[in-house]
Design an enzyme around this catalytic site. Structure first.
Site, PDB file in Angstrom:
ATOM      1  N   ALA A  90     -18.918 -10.093  -5.315  1.00  0.00           N
ATOM      2  CA  ALA A  90     -18.517  -9.470  -4.051  1.00  0.00           C
ATOM      3  C   ALA A  90     -17.474 -10.347  -3.368  1.00  0.00           C
ATOM      4  CB  ALA A  90     -19.740  -9.326  -3.158  1.00  0.00           C
ATOM      5  N   GLU A  99     -23.654  -8.066 -11.897  1.00  0.00           N
ATOM      6  CA  GLU A  99     -24.477  -6.887 -11.577  1.00  0.00           C
ATOM      7  C   GLU A  99     -23.812  -5.607 -12.097  1.00  0.00           C
ATOM      8  OE1 GLU A  99     -24.868  -8.210  -7.421  1.00  0.00           O
ATOM      9  OE2 GLU A  99     -27.008  -7.834  -7.653  1.00  0.00           O
ATOM     10  N   GLY A 138     -22.001 -10.072  -7.995  1.00  0.00           N
ATOM     11  CA  GLY A 138     -21.766  -8.634  -8.140  1.00  0.00           C
ATOM     12  C   GLY A 138     -21.052  -8.295  -9.439  1.00  0.00           C
ATOM     13  N   GLU A 141     -25.705 -16.022  -6.012  1.00  0.00           N
ATOM     14  CA  GLU A 141     -25.834 -15.605  -4.601  1.00  0.00           C
ATOM     15  C   GLU A 141     -26.673 -16.583  -3.786  1.00  0.00           C
ATOM     16  OE1 GLU A 141     -25.878 -13.629  -7.174  1.00  0.00           O
ATOM     17  OE2 GLU A 141     -24.992 -11.679  -6.735  1.00  0.00           O
TER      18      GLU A 141
HETATM   19  C1  3H9 Z   1     -22.234 -11.321  -4.349  1.00  0.00           C
HETATM   20  O1  3H9 Z   1     -21.683 -10.999  -5.373  1.00  0.00           O
HETATM   21  C2  3H9 Z   1     -23.242 -10.445  -3.650  1.00  0.00           C
HETATM   22  C3  3H9 Z   1     -23.741  -9.340  -4.533  1.00  0.00           C
HETATM   23  O2  3H9 Z   1     -24.986  -9.660  -5.085  1.00  0.00           O
HETATM   24  C4  3H9 Z   1     -23.775  -8.015  -3.857  1.00  0.00           C
HETATM   25  C5  3H9 Z   1     -24.403  -7.883  -2.551  1.00  0.00           C
HETATM   26  C6  3H9 Z   1     -24.501  -6.495  -2.022  1.00  0.00           C
HETATM   27  N1  3H9 Z   1     -14.890 -13.769  -2.877  1.00  0.00           N
HETATM   28  O3  3H9 Z   1     -13.276 -21.446  -6.989  1.00  0.00           O
HETATM   29  P1  3H9 Z   1     -11.811 -21.296  -7.128  1.00  0.00           P
HETATM   30  C7  3H9 Z   1     -11.524 -17.462  -3.970  1.00  0.00           C
HETATM   31  S1  3H9 Z   1     -21.864 -12.756  -3.562  1.00  0.00           S
HETATM   32  C8  3H9 Z   1     -13.776 -14.126  -2.229  1.00  0.00           C
HETATM   33  O4  3H9 Z   1     -10.946 -22.360  -6.615  1.00  0.00           O
HETATM   34  P2  3H9 Z   1     -12.058 -21.492  -9.997  1.00  0.00           P
HETATM   35  C9  3H9 Z   1     -11.708 -18.925  -3.565  1.00  0.00           C
HETATM   36  O5  3H9 Z   1     -12.070 -19.016  -2.217  1.00  0.00           O
HETATM   37  C10 3H9 Z   1     -20.611 -13.502  -4.571  1.00  0.00           C
HETATM   38  N2  3H9 Z   1     -12.991 -15.151  -2.628  1.00  0.00           N
HETATM   39  O6  3H9 Z   1     -11.391 -20.973  -8.651  1.00  0.00           O
HETATM   40  C11 3H9 Z   1     -10.314 -19.480  -3.859  1.00  0.00           C
HETATM   41  O7  3H9 Z   1      -9.484 -19.090  -2.782  1.00  0.00           O
HETATM   42  P3  3H9 Z   1      -8.346 -20.094  -2.245  1.00  0.00           P
HETATM   43  C12 3H9 Z   1     -21.173 -14.161  -5.768  1.00  0.00           C
HETATM   44  C13 3H9 Z   1     -13.358 -15.810  -3.734  1.00  0.00           C
HETATM   45  O8  3H9 Z   1     -11.223 -20.938 -11.082  1.00  0.00           O
HETATM   46  C14 3H9 Z   1      -9.885 -18.696  -5.102  1.00  0.00           C
HETATM   47  O9  3H9 Z   1     -10.692 -17.515  -5.111  1.00  0.00           O
HETATM   48  N3  3H9 Z   1     -20.146 -14.836  -6.489  1.00  0.00           N
HETATM   49  C15 3H9 Z   1     -14.510 -15.483  -4.449  1.00  0.00           C
HETATM   50  O10 3H9 Z   1     -12.305 -22.956  -9.917  1.00  0.00           O
HETATM   51  C16 3H9 Z   1     -10.089 -19.444  -6.383  1.00  0.00           C
HETATM   52  O11 3H9 Z   1     -11.430 -19.910  -6.435  1.00  0.00           O
HETATM   53  C17 3H9 Z   1     -19.933 -16.173  -6.426  1.00  0.00           C
HETATM   54  O12 3H9 Z   1     -20.650 -16.892  -5.764  1.00  0.00           O
HETATM   55  C18 3H9 Z   1     -15.296 -14.403  -3.993  1.00  0.00           C
HETATM   56  N4  3H9 Z   1     -16.398 -13.999  -4.626  1.00  0.00           N
HETATM   57  O13 3H9 Z   1     -13.495 -20.809 -10.054  1.00  0.00           O
HETATM   58  C19 3H9 Z   1     -18.805 -16.724  -7.231  1.00  0.00           C
HETATM   59  N5  3H9 Z   1     -14.624 -16.331  -5.505  1.00  0.00           N
HETATM   60  O14 3H9 Z   1      -7.396 -20.245  -3.398  1.00  0.00           O
HETATM   61  C20 3H9 Z   1     -17.883 -17.522  -6.354  1.00  0.00           C
HETATM   62  C21 3H9 Z   1     -13.568 -17.166  -5.438  1.00  0.00           C
HETATM   63  O15 3H9 Z   1      -7.786 -19.384  -1.074  1.00  0.00           O
HETATM   64  N6  3H9 Z   1     -16.733 -17.997  -7.052  1.00  0.00           N
HETATM   65  N7  3H9 Z   1     -12.798 -16.845  -4.370  1.00  0.00           N
HETATM   66  O16 3H9 Z   1      -9.044 -21.385  -1.904  1.00  0.00           O
HETATM   67  C22 3H9 Z   1     -16.757 -19.016  -7.936  1.00  0.00           C
HETATM   68  O17 3H9 Z   1     -17.782 -19.572  -8.271  1.00  0.00           O
HETATM   69  C23 3H9 Z   1     -15.457 -19.510  -8.480  1.00  0.00           C
HETATM   70  O18 3H9 Z   1     -14.445 -19.108  -7.604  1.00  0.00           O
HETATM   71  C24 3H9 Z   1     -15.081 -19.003  -9.891  1.00  0.00           C
HETATM   72  C25 3H9 Z   1     -13.634 -19.415 -10.232  1.00  0.00           C
HETATM   73  C26 3H9 Z   1     -16.038 -19.625 -10.924  1.00  0.00           C
HETATM   74  C27 3H9 Z   1     -15.164 -17.495  -9.963  1.00  0.00           C
END
Ligand code: 3H9
Length: 719
Positions: free
Chosen positions: A61, A103, A100, A123
């Site tokens: 998400a 999911e 998500g 999450e």
């Molecule tokens: C969820 O899914 C809830 C559901 O169950 C449904 C509920 C109804 N959203 O980490 P990076 C941005 S909750 C928005 O440096 P990497 C991040 O801020 C979500 N932005 O890259 C950064 O922005 P900036 C569950 C996001 O390659 C840029 O992308 N998901 C999101 O080292 C690059 O990120 C998670 O918890 C996001 N979801 O790692 C996963 N994700 O350049 C969260 C990233 O402006 N994400 N951004 O600073 C991660 O763990 C890592 O970003 C990922 C890539 C492994 C994907």
């Protein structure tokens, strides 16, 4: 935001398109809904593949949307429509499938992953639970014990582990979309009911009640007051004990509580803060995106005590060749043995070959002549460090970066010892250096932006959370900590016991209270520092250490404890008593209680009742006040930098976001009012006097933390 194309004649290919991680924004969700409808409507389409653009399936998400009103199609019905589709839907997963994103994949009938993919439901780390059916589908697919582990920790698994757990059906090294397209064509016409996870019941697990009880106990212990892990256990329990529709209702209820909680806000703030600190800037205006790091091929570490050993291990594990220098033969041999052991154990844990040959040992400092980056990690003594820097200046090749691992000595003074002061920065590692994630990268007034960029790049490469900070006594972390510890000692003088103070702090969420932590790290370290500063020295006439030093209240309680040879766990006695020296389990010590009673009597202090609220306010607000001073002085660029330092280096509970975020949650007017109250009661304690920035933020209407920098800029431009 989600492109639709027909490929290989009859495959509907849906590609998520939202760089950088294809987060499920409202537009992406709308795109998926429209594409799925189209794929099901068009008779030429016999099967569907869902993939992500730019080598990543989906990061979940869109977390940025959580702080505003939600719009666009919701995830749950969207995933349901995929699962009930009459045509087979295959997820082609590469890069990451998280939250998500996973999911959605669980709603598909088949999942094919590239071998380098990582999958997970993180999450819980954002204060939430997988609330688009993840908490109900994953246990049905892989069983309750494995699902509990993944959902309550949020850990990512490799494709190989996902295959073993049954999360994916196939793993490939080839182009995953091509493989998925072929696979989708091969399953056209096959029955789909058995592939719809929501229609399964959870695989049988014996002793389910006992498993949930044990997990809940473990999770509560580890959570230090965080509520999301507990809700995750409850949601999985619903999956294991209720029909799917009722389980989904429970998932929704639990999510509703978490979604609006302060803890979720704090954890999501931490997520973005951890990324924001990479975009550093210096007061000169130099920035991360305009400063180029120097190439670093060879590194060196001078001094192989505890810190030097950990630093050498960290560098070697990240692939850097290291010249490790220690001038005493016996210590060099001991260090070599210890470092090899650390590398071997680390490699065993990670299932890789130990990189013993990355490190070359030497007794001769001349051997660092060819290094591109040298980290000095000798004993914390300015005269010794000065000497090493003078030697390095003469030995090292032009352009070599000279770094000092100090926890508080003046970087600028060390820079003045060398020919190229612009190439000197501090790299403050935290013990144990090969384990702790935090690195304070300290620039002095003469450090070049290139030097800072290089140290930050090396910090990233070695896997540290690196925060750029200015040079001052104690930098950010220890400068704030001094006030926290000072208040704790004053509270002992006023009537508290070590265990009362620790209990309040541990209930707040610290892994250890201030006194337990001090026993673990050794009381003698602080004693030596205080002596070095001219404190902790008895008055020659009275033989006692004065309670007022350098014009302010001082507590000699810790010094007196040290005078008894009580240095903490290593001596079996400190603020607590231990069965044997080196034991980790401390008990309240009647000797300490009697000592405090005598001490108060000697100084005419009357013990009063102190409650947990006062402990928290005095210890935390004084530290937060110093955080505002640090911002005012430009030592940290923003509150995120301070918070990341505290979360990663000082065991500040992440679900409280860090000290500055905590102040924002409590409300700046309240923090100001309590500091004023305590300063009035203790006018001889300057750290309780509210600083200007705090007053000005309150006068400016207490803006949210995201806007503090704007107010700081406005204030600075008016000066
Ligand atoms: C969820 O899914 C809830 C559901 O169950 C449904 C509920 C109804 N959203 O980490 P990076 C941005 S909750 C928005 O440096 P990497 C991040 O801020 C979500 N932005 O890259 C950064 O922005 P900036 C569950 C996001 O390659 C840029 O992308 N998901 C999101 O080292 C690059 O990120 C998670 O918890 C996001 N979801 O790692 C996963 N994700 O350049 C969260 C990233 O402006 N994400 N951004 O600073 C991660 O763990 C890592 O970003 C990922 C890539 C492994 C994907």
């Amino acid at each position: 935001m989600a492109a639709f194309a027909r490929v290989s004649g009859s495959v509907g290919l849906i590609t998520l398109q939202n760089p950088p991680v294809n987060a499920l924004s409202a537009a992406v969700r709308q795109g998926i809904v429209d594409s799925v409808q189209r794929a099901l409507r068009e008779p030429e389409v016999k099967c569907v593949v869902i993939c992500g653009q730019n080598g990543i399936f989906c990061g979940g998400a869109d977390i940025r949307e959580f702080s505003g009103p939600m719009s666009g199609p919701p995830l749950i019905p969207m995933i349901h429509s995929i699962e009930v589709a009459a045509k087979p839907v295959v997820a082609a997963i590469e890069g990451s499938a998280l939250g998500g994103g996973l999911e959605i994949a669980l709603g598909c009938h088949y999942r094919i992953a590239h071998s380098k993919t990582r999958l997970g439901l993180p999450e819980v780390t954002l204060g939430l639970l997988p609330a688009a059916g993840g908490s109900q589908r994953l246990p049905r697919l892989i069983g309750v014990p494995a699902a509990l582990d993944l959902i309550t920790t949020g850990r990512h698994v490799t494709a190989a582990e996902a295959l073993q757990l049954g999360m994916v059906d196939q793993v490939t090294d080839r182009n995953v979309t091509d493989v998925a397209v072929k696979f989708a064509l091969s399953v056209v016409g096959k029955p789909l009911d058995a592939r719809r996870i929501s229609m399964h019941s959870c695989p049988h697990s014996p002793d389910l009640d006992e498993l949930f009880e044990r997990t809940m106990q473990h999770v509560r212990q580890r959570a230090r007051g965080a509520i999301a892990p507990v809700a995750c256990v409850q949601a999985v329990r619903a999956a294991a004990t209720l029909p799917y529709a009722q389980g989904m209702e429970k998932e929704r209820e639990l999510m509703a509580t978490l979604f609006t909680s302060g803890q979720a806000r704090a954890l999501q703030y931490c997520f973005f803060a951890q990324r924001a600190i990479g975009r550093w800037s210096m007061p000169s205006g130099a920035r991360w995106d305009t400063s180029k790091p120097r190439p670093v091929h060879k590194t060196a570490v001078i001094g192989l005590g505890t810190m030097g050993r950990g630093i050498a291990v960290t560098l070697a594990q990240a692939g850097f060749p290291v010249i490790a220098v220690e001038n005493h033969e016996k210590q060099l041999m001991a260090a070599k043995q210890a470092i090899s052991g650390m590398l071997e154990r680390g490699a065993k844990r990670r299932g890789v070959t130990p990189v013993l040959n990355k490190i070359t040992y030497s007794r001769d400092i001349q051997s660092v002549a060819n290094a591109d980056l040298v980290i000095e990690a000798v004993f914390e003594d300015m005269a010794l460090k000065e000497k090493v820097f003078q030697q390095l200046s003469a030995i090292c090749k032009p352009g070599a970066l000279l770094c000092t691992n100090t926890s508080g000595l003046n970087i600028d003074h060390l820079a003045s010892q060398v020919r190229n002061p612009e190439l000197v920065v501090g790299m403050h590692f935290f013990a144990p250096a090969h384990v702790m994630k935090l690195l304070e990268v300290v620039y002095g007034p003469r450090s070049s932006s290139e030097a800072l960029a290089t140290a930050m790049a090396v910090g990233k490469k070695i896997g540290k959370v690196s925060v750029a900070v200015g040079n001052c006594q104690g930098f950010v972390g220890n400068r704030m900590l001094e006030h926290y510890v000072e208040q704790a000692l004053f509270l002992l003088e006023e009537g508290a016991t070590p265990e009362l103070v620790d209990q309040a702090l541990e209930e707040f969420g610290f892994a250890m209270g201030v006194f337990r932590m001090s026993d673990l790290s050794g009381l003698d370290i602080g004693w030596r520092v205080r002596k070095g500063k001219g404190l902790a020295v008895p008055d020659p006439t009275t033989g006692q250490t004065a309670r007022v030093q350098q014009g302010r209240r001082y507590s000699p309680v810790a010094d007196l404890i040290c005078e008894q040879g009580r240095f903490g766990q290593k001596t079996g006695q400190g603020w607590y008593q231990y069965n044997t020296p080196g034991s980790r389990v401390g008990k309240p010590d009647p000797w300490v209680h009697n000592f405090l009673k005598d001490y108060r009597a000697r100084h005419g202090l009357v013990a009063r009742r102190i409650d947990h609220q006062e402990v928290l306010e005095r210890c935390l607000y004084s530290m937060i006040n110093e955080g505002f001073r640090i911002l005012e002085d430009g030592i940290a660029a923003g509150p995120e930098d301070i918070d990341v330092i505290y979360v990663f280096g000082y065991s500040w509970p992440r679900h409280r976001g860090g000290p500055m975020f905590y102040a924002h949650m409590v409300g700046l007017p309240k923090v100001l009012e309590r500091l004023e109250h305590y300063h009035q009661a203790h006018p001889d304690v300057p750290s309780l006097q509210p600083c200007n920035l705090l007053r000005k933020l309150v006068a400016n209407g207490s803006p949210p933390i995201q806007k503090w920098k704007e107010v700081m800029k406005k204030i600075n431009s008016r000066l």
